[in-house]
Design a protein around this motif. Sequence first.
Motif, short mmCIF file in Angstrom:
data_model
loop_
_atom_site.label_atom_id
_atom_site.label_comp_id
_atom_site.label_asym_id
_atom_site.label_seq_id
_atom_site.Cartn_x
_atom_site.Cartn_y
_atom_site.Cartn_z
N GLU A 85 -4.73 3.20 10.77
CA GLU A 85 -5.96 3.58 11.48
C GLU A 85 -6.75 2.34 11.89
O GLU A 85 -6.99 1.46 11.06
CB GLU A 85 -6.82 4.47 10.57
N ASP A 138 -2.32 7.08 8.10
CA ASP A 138 -3.51 6.64 7.35
C ASP A 138 -3.69 5.13 7.42
O ASP A 138 -4.76 4.62 7.75
CB ASP A 138 -3.34 6.99 5.85
N LEU A 139 -2.63 4.42 7.11
CA LEU A 139 -2.74 2.98 6.92
C LEU A 139 -2.94 2.21 8.22
O LEU A 139 -3.47 1.10 8.21
CB LEU A 139 -1.50 2.44 6.20
N ALA A 175 0.83 -1.21 0.00
CA ALA A 175 0.00 0.00 0.00
C ALA A 175 0.87 1.26 0.00
O ALA A 175 0.53 2.25 -0.66
CB ALA A 175 -0.93 -0.01 1.22
#
Lengths: 83, 396
Positions: free
Chosen positions: B394, B391-392, B338
Amino acid sequence: MAAKLIKQERTVAAFDSTHEALSAEAACKAAGIAGRLIPTPPEIRADCGLAWMCEPQDEASLRTLFDQQHIEGHMYRLRLWTC
Amino acid sequence: MTIYCNNAATSIHKAPGVSDAIVHALGGYNSSRGAGGTDATHTLFSCREHLAHLFGAPDSSRVILTSGATEAINTALLGLDCHIICGRDAHNASLRPLYHKQGDSDASWLYGLDAEGYVDRASYKQALLQKPGLVVLTLASNVTGIISNVAHLAELAHEAGAKVLVDASQAAGHYPIDMCEMGIDLLAAPGHKGLLGPSGIGCLIINGDIDIAPLKFGGTGSLSYEHAMPKAYPERLEAGTPNHIGVAGLNAAVQYLLTQDIQEIYAQEAAITAYFVRRLQELQADATRYNFEILGSVESLFWEKESIPEDAMCVGHTGAISMRIEEDAPGPDVLSQALADTYQILTRAGLHCAPLIHKHFGTDSTGALRFSFDRNNTKDEVDAVIVALTDLLERR
């Protein structure tokens, strides 16, 4: 640009060598089977390598393609984190 | 724009002059051995001289040019007829030849690590009681980034009557190395990491009178009527046409590094890595994010060189930081993918070809997510990495 990771069901084909994984990728692209190479998920094996991931509805086509082209892939159905 | 955090695998910024040297080598080198006075012959000589200078080796004829650190390590381990011990921080470049040579039924030839990820002093001393002929030391771990105190460990090995082979793959070009000062008998290094050269080239440097049997047999451009490989280094361990293109690139890279202060390179890399660690610690404190943990001690990033005791087991830290991720969170492989796909941040997940250190930290079933910085990485890039991880990671 923020990415949200969610778990989704996917078909994953794992291989015993990087060469076999790249052969599978080339064969899938030529046959129009959508998907991508990913690191082999630890749920399958923890010692690295590449795997081919695609939508579950393409699994039958993938099996047929591998049989036709003598590609040694080990097929799994997993719930994976995806973007 | 891509943010490259995978320098432990391959440096992305090559030294000035490397591309030009490679292009020149492609454009009309005579690659045959023994064709006196060619560019290629002189570049081979020059590359050995520069490498010897960079690593404080006394004799450039004992700089063996190999395809990389793996071939260099294999050459030493399989070419020496003696018992060998090795640490659990080692890469498969050392482990696999030793499993092949000494068997893996009990792996009693492995010494351990402590909770910090440092070489465990008691385990090391215990392994030395086996009276090995050679000790394999990993100068810097490719997983934790911990730089071992090779000078101290080599002293203990020499007292036990053993020679020392140092895998400098993660440290060469990042941390000052002087083979004589540090007591290194054999040193293996790849060209494509901190030396800032191309892949497919590396070196094994022999310091002193050590007789290594050849791994390869073939033409050397010398003593061609002899059935055996020549006794003299470097020809003894270099059969076949050399990788002149790689040698030309590596030679240019090492020439560049000789104009640099490696201690200053180390300080710059430690500073950017320490900044990353501080930002990670802030993120760790955020309860709305999945938990993670840095593998091994990062304390040495904040040490002053002068304050490190002579018998410390660790003397520094490279730009490599690996993270274990909480079980319910997206795994290291997913995060690495990601980061690359969405944020153009390049990292490396998995076992990093160093399975035993992952077993030591309990990450053998999941692997870890590794970031590895060099002095070209900026604080802005680190900030962007933290935004992406925020972000990742969370919680969902």
